[in-house]
Design a protein around this motif. Structure first.
Motif, PDB file in Angstrom:
ATOM      1  N   VAL A  73     -15.189  -8.547  24.542  1.00  0.00           N
ATOM      2  CA  VAL A  73     -15.034  -7.552  23.488  1.00  0.00           C
ATOM      3  C   VAL A  73     -15.415  -8.181  22.150  1.00  0.00           C
ATOM      4  CG1 VAL A  73     -13.427  -6.037  22.294  1.00  0.00           C
ATOM      5  CG2 VAL A  73     -13.223  -6.386  24.764  1.00  0.00           C
ATOM      6  N   SER A  74     -16.349  -7.561  21.446  1.00  0.00           N
ATOM      7  CA  SER A  74     -16.786  -8.096  20.161  1.00  0.00           C
ATOM      8  C   SER A  74     -15.830  -7.659  19.054  1.00  0.00           C
ATOM      9  CB  SER A  74     -18.205  -7.618  19.838  1.00  0.00           C
ATOM     10  OG  SER A  74     -18.244  -6.205  19.745  1.00  0.00           O
ATOM     11  N   ILE A  75     -15.817  -8.443  17.996  1.00  0.00           N
ATOM     12  CA  ILE A  75     -14.961  -8.147  16.855  1.00  0.00           C
ATOM     13  C   ILE A  75     -15.810  -7.479  15.773  1.00  0.00           C
ATOM     14  CG2 ILE A  75     -13.412  -9.113  15.117  1.00  0.00           C
ATOM     15  CD1 ILE A  75     -12.886 -11.433  16.983  1.00  0.00           C
ATOM     16  N   ASP A  76     -15.734  -6.157  15.683  1.00  0.00           N
ATOM     17  CA  ASP A  76     -16.460  -5.453  14.635  1.00  0.00           C
ATOM     18  C   ASP A  76     -15.582  -5.383  13.385  1.00  0.00           C
ATOM     19  OD1 ASP A  76     -14.547  -3.528  15.237  1.00  0.00           O
ATOM     20  OD2 ASP A  76     -15.938  -2.266  16.361  1.00  0.00           O
ATOM     21  N   ARG A  77     -16.076  -4.697  12.370  1.00  0.00           N
ATOM     22  CA  ARG A  77     -15.331  -4.647  11.110  1.00  0.00           C
ATOM     23  C   ARG A  77     -13.989  -3.955  11.256  1.00  0.00           C
ATOM     24  NH1 ARG A  77     -19.645  -3.476   6.177  1.00  0.00           N
ATOM     25  NH2 ARG A  77     -20.914  -5.366   6.509  1.00  0.00           N
ATOM     26  N   ALA A  78     -13.937  -2.901  12.051  1.00  0.00           N
ATOM     27  CA  ALA A  78     -12.671  -2.188  12.245  1.00  0.00           C
ATOM     28  C   ALA A  78     -11.666  -3.085  12.958  1.00  0.00           C
ATOM     29  CB  ALA A  78     -12.911  -0.911  13.058  1.00  0.00           C
ATOM     30  N   ALA A  79     -12.128  -3.803  13.983  1.00  0.00           N
ATOM     31  CA  ALA A  79     -11.238  -4.714  14.703  1.00  0.00           C
ATOM     32  C   ALA A  79     -10.787  -5.858  13.796  1.00  0.00           C
ATOM     33  CB  ALA A  79     -11.940  -5.263  15.942  1.00  0.00           C
ATOM     34  N   LEU A  80     -11.719  -6.349  12.978  1.00  0.00           N
ATOM     35  CA  LEU A  80     -11.388  -7.434  12.060  1.00  0.00           C
ATOM     36  C   LEU A  80     -10.303  -6.999  11.078  1.00  0.00           C
ATOM     37  CD1 LEU A  80     -12.109 -10.324  11.152  1.00  0.00           C
ATOM     38  CD2 LEU A  80     -13.747  -9.301   9.553  1.00  0.00           C
ATOM     39  N   SER A 141     -11.062 -19.968  11.905  1.00  0.00           N
ATOM     40  CA  SER A 141     -11.541 -19.743  13.266  1.00  0.00           C
ATOM     41  C   SER A 141     -12.008 -18.299  13.448  1.00  0.00           C
ATOM     42  CB  SER A 141     -10.432 -20.070  14.271  1.00  0.00           C
ATOM     43  OG  SER A 141     -10.030 -21.415  14.152  1.00  0.00           O
ATOM     44  N   LEU A 142     -11.263 -17.351  12.893  1.00  0.00           N
ATOM     45  CA  LEU A 142     -11.643 -15.945  13.004  1.00  0.00           C
ATOM     46  C   LEU A 142     -12.948 -15.683  12.261  1.00  0.00           C
ATOM     47  CD1 LEU A 142     -10.720 -13.161  14.074  1.00  0.00           C
ATOM     48  CD2 LEU A 142      -9.620 -12.790  11.861  1.00  0.00           C
ATOM     49  N   PHE A 143     -13.109 -16.296  11.090  1.00  0.00           N
ATOM     50  CA  PHE A 143     -14.327 -16.128  10.305  1.00  0.00           C
ATOM     51  C   PHE A 143     -15.548 -16.668  11.055  1.00  0.00           C
ATOM     52  CE2 PHE A 143     -17.259 -18.057   7.140  1.00  0.00           C
ATOM     53  CZ  PHE A 143     -17.689 -16.893   6.522  1.00  0.00           C
ATOM     54  N   ILE A 144     -15.421 -17.853  11.640  1.00  0.00           N
ATOM     55  CA  ILE A 144     -16.532 -18.438  12.393  1.00  0.00           C
ATOM     56  C   ILE A 144     -16.860 -17.585  13.612  1.00  0.00           C
ATOM     57  CG2 ILE A 144     -17.298 -20.452  13.713  1.00  0.00           C
ATOM     58  CD1 ILE A 144     -17.234 -20.894  10.710  1.00  0.00           C
ATOM     59  N   LEU A 145     -15.824 -17.116  14.313  1.00  0.00           N
ATOM     60  CA  LEU A 145     -16.058 -16.267  15.483  1.00  0.00           C
ATOM     61  C   LEU A 145     -16.748 -14.976  15.091  1.00  0.00           C
ATOM     62  CD1 LEU A 145     -15.659 -15.641  18.478  1.00  0.00           C
ATOM     63  CD2 LEU A 145     -13.388 -14.757  17.923  1.00  0.00           C
ATOM     64  N   TYR A 146     -16.325 -14.366  13.997  1.00  0.00           N
ATOM     65  CA  TYR A 146     -16.925 -13.106  13.540  1.00  0.00           C
ATOM     66  C   TYR A 146     -18.396 -13.298  13.179  1.00  0.00           C
ATOM     67  CZ  TYR A 146     -17.738  -8.979  10.615  1.00  0.00           C
ATOM     68  OH  TYR A 146     -18.256  -7.830  10.085  1.00  0.00           O
ATOM     69  N   LEU A 147     -18.706 -14.427  12.538  1.00  0.00           N
ATOM     70  CA  LEU A 147     -20.094 -14.682  12.134  1.00  0.00           C
ATOM     71  C   LEU A 147     -20.999 -15.011  13.307  1.00  0.00           C
ATOM     72  CD1 LEU A 147     -19.798 -16.812   8.856  1.00  0.00           C
ATOM     73  CD2 LEU A 147     -20.332 -14.381   9.071  1.00  0.00           C
ATOM     74  N   LEU A 148     -20.466 -15.737  14.282  1.00  0.00           N
ATOM     75  CA  LEU A 148     -21.313 -16.293  15.340  1.00  0.00           C
ATOM     76  C   LEU A 148     -21.278 -15.520  16.649  1.00  0.00           C
ATOM     77  CD1 LEU A 148     -20.617 -20.120  14.921  1.00  0.00           C
ATOM     78  CD2 LEU A 148     -22.478 -18.773  13.955  1.00  0.00           C
ATOM     79  N   PHE A 157     -18.810 -21.285  21.629  1.00  0.00           N
ATOM     80  CA  PHE A 157     -17.836 -21.280  20.533  1.00  0.00           C
ATOM     81  C   PHE A 157     -16.652 -22.183  20.849  1.00  0.00           C
ATOM     82  CE2 PHE A 157     -14.116 -19.635  18.305  1.00  0.00           C
ATOM     83  CZ  PHE A 157     -14.592 -19.505  17.015  1.00  0.00           C
ATOM     84  N   ILE A 158     -16.297 -22.256  22.122  1.00  0.00           N
ATOM     85  CA  ILE A 158     -15.156 -23.068  22.543  1.00  0.00           C
ATOM     86  C   ILE A 158     -15.322 -24.515  22.108  1.00  0.00           C
ATOM     87  CG2 ILE A 158     -13.935 -23.984  24.561  1.00  0.00           C
ATOM     88  CD1 ILE A 158     -14.691 -21.288  25.955  1.00  0.00           C
ATOM     89  N   SER A 159     -16.547 -25.035  22.197  1.00  0.00           N
ATOM     90  CA  SER A 159     -16.791 -26.417  21.776  1.00  0.00           C
ATOM     91  C   SER A 159     -17.266 -26.494  20.328  1.00  0.00           C
ATOM     92  CB  SER A 159     -17.838 -27.068  22.686  1.00  0.00           C
ATOM     93  OG  SER A 159     -19.047 -26.318  22.685  1.00  0.00           O
ATOM     94  N   LEU A 160     -17.834 -25.396  19.828  1.00  0.00           N
ATOM     95  CA  LEU A 160     -18.394 -25.407  18.481  1.00  0.00           C
ATOM     96  C   LEU A 160     -17.327 -25.418  17.398  1.00  0.00           C
ATOM     97  CD1 LEU A 160     -21.014 -25.257  16.809  1.00  0.00           C
ATOM     98  CD2 LEU A 160     -20.835 -22.765  16.910  1.00  0.00           C
ATOM     99  N   ILE A 161     -16.263 -24.620  17.565  1.00  0.00           N
ATOM    100  CA  ILE A 161     -15.251 -24.522  16.513  1.00  0.00           C
ATOM    101  C   ILE A 161     -14.520 -25.839  16.277  1.00  0.00           C
ATOM    102  CG2 ILE A 161     -13.549 -23.536  18.092  1.00  0.00           C
ATOM    103  CD1 ILE A 161     -13.874 -22.848  14.332  1.00  0.00           C
ATOM    104  N   PRO A 162     -14.174 -26.632  17.330  1.00  0.00           N
ATOM    105  CA  PRO A 162     -13.574 -27.946  17.017  1.00  0.00           C
ATOM    106  C   PRO A 162     -14.517 -28.853  16.245  1.00  0.00           C
ATOM    107  CG  PRO A 162     -13.107 -27.336  19.278  1.00  0.00           C
ATOM    108  CD  PRO A 162     -14.120 -26.358  18.770  1.00  0.00           C
TER     109      PRO A 162
END
Length: 353
Positions: A73-80, A141-148, A157-162
């Protein structure tokens, strides 16, 4: 930071309960022991309780992964917007209630009131840097996930965020005169981030490895012992360097906490240990860990004179090995009292925490 999610297992609340008890212990002991006078038992005590705050952050990343990275499930603006609104009421509202009460108290007794506490940029007078770092960690973390999320898969993302979170490590070395506690603790974001891959590691162990909890307890305990021995001899030959340090945060501590997290979660999933944790009220402590974290400093101020009087009557010298035992007992009692005190609040206020 809250256990209102019914899908959480007992061992996670028990781990939070252990951590919040350790936090209370830390705040008690450091009111008495001085850097110049520390018994041998204090070193072991300091080592064990050193996991408390980082493991809270690791748990934050762990549940972040569970909530946002286990489906497509993607995080759109409404979900964010919905996520941020929920986060505000769950974390920031309790924080602002505490800071407002503290500011009113300081104003009434003539102490200075710091407006920057409301901006989450300093915690010198209330010590809530962990809670503020949790806020920054979650938003980062939420910001990076939303952008990427549309550019990389969640597996990357699991390895990228650390890795991206390690960018905060050099901050504390930029200026030796940094006094803002929150700023110099930004490297702690890495502990939240490392909780993300640890969620998938734990999930793999749970689903793929037979009797994973016993095997993981054995392996992680051996690795912790080996790492401790290595660091001990390195410090002996190369001189002291920080292992458990939150300012600056050390890479050694990241390794320790990853191992300690897997060790703790798996040992707490053993039925006998889980039963004991429940009987000791550690699970209940974990459920109300946020409230305990906010309220326990006031109770500590009440109990410190009692500890001093009791140890004086029993002729137990402060800064001695024997002194730790009564402190641990009083710290447990304080944690329990903090837990029960939430029942005195009206239901609507209680539900905030």
């Amino acid at each position: 930071m809250t256990s209102k999610d019914n899908t959480r297992s007992i061992q996670y609340d028990a781990l939070k309960g252990i951590c919040i008890f350790f936090v209370v212990c830390i705040h008690f002991v450091y009111r008495f022991f001085t850097p110049e006078q520390k018994p041998a038992s204090f070193e072991a005590y300091n080592y064990i309780t050193g996991f408390a705050v980082p493991l809270f952050l690791v748990l934050g990343g762990f549940f972040f992964a569970k909530k946002f990275l286990c489906d497509e499930v993607s995080i759109d603006r409404a979900a964010l917007k919905s996520i941020l609104t929920s986060f505000f009421y769950r974390v920031l509202v309790p924080y602002y209630i505490f800071v407002t009460i503290l500011s009113c108290y300081n104003f009434s007794v003539g102490n200075p009131v710091f407006w920057w506490h409301f901006l989450l940029i300093d915690s010198n007078s209330h010590g809530l840097y962990y809670l503020i770092i949790y806020v920054y960690s979650f938003l980062w973390s939420l910001f990076i996930l939303y952008l990427l999320q549309t550019k990389v898969s969640k597996q990357y993302f699991i390895s990228l965020i650390p890795l991206l979170s390690l960018v905060f490590f050099p901050i504390v070395f930029m200026n030796s005169d940094i006094h803002r506690i929150v700023f110099r603790h930004l490297p702690l974001i890495a502990f939240f981030a490392i909780g993300i891959p640890l969620y998938f590691t734990q999930d793999f162990l749970k689903n793929k490895v037979s009797h994973y909890n016993y095997k993981t307890v054995l392996v992680t305990s051996l690795l912790i012992a080996a790492l401790t021995a290595i660091i001990y001899y390195l410090r002996h030959f190369l001189g002291p360097f920080p292992v458990f340090s939150t300012a600056p945060t050390s890479v050694w501590m990241l390794f320790y906490c990853a191992l300690a997290f897997l060790f703790a979660i798996n040992i707490l999933s053993i039925p006998a240990i889980s039963w004991l944790a429940d009987k000791l009220m550690l699970v209940s402590f974990g459920v109300n860990s946020l409230f305990i974290f906010l309220i326990h400093p006031y109770l500590i101020k009440v109990f410190i004179p009692i500890i001093e009087s009791a140890t004086s009557s029993l002729e137990i010298p402060i800064n001695s090995n024997m002194f730790l035992l009564p402190v641990l007992v009083i710290a447990y009692f304080t944690t329990m009292l903090s837990h029960f005190s939430i029942r005195l609040l009206p239901v609507k206020i209680r539900n905030i925490f």
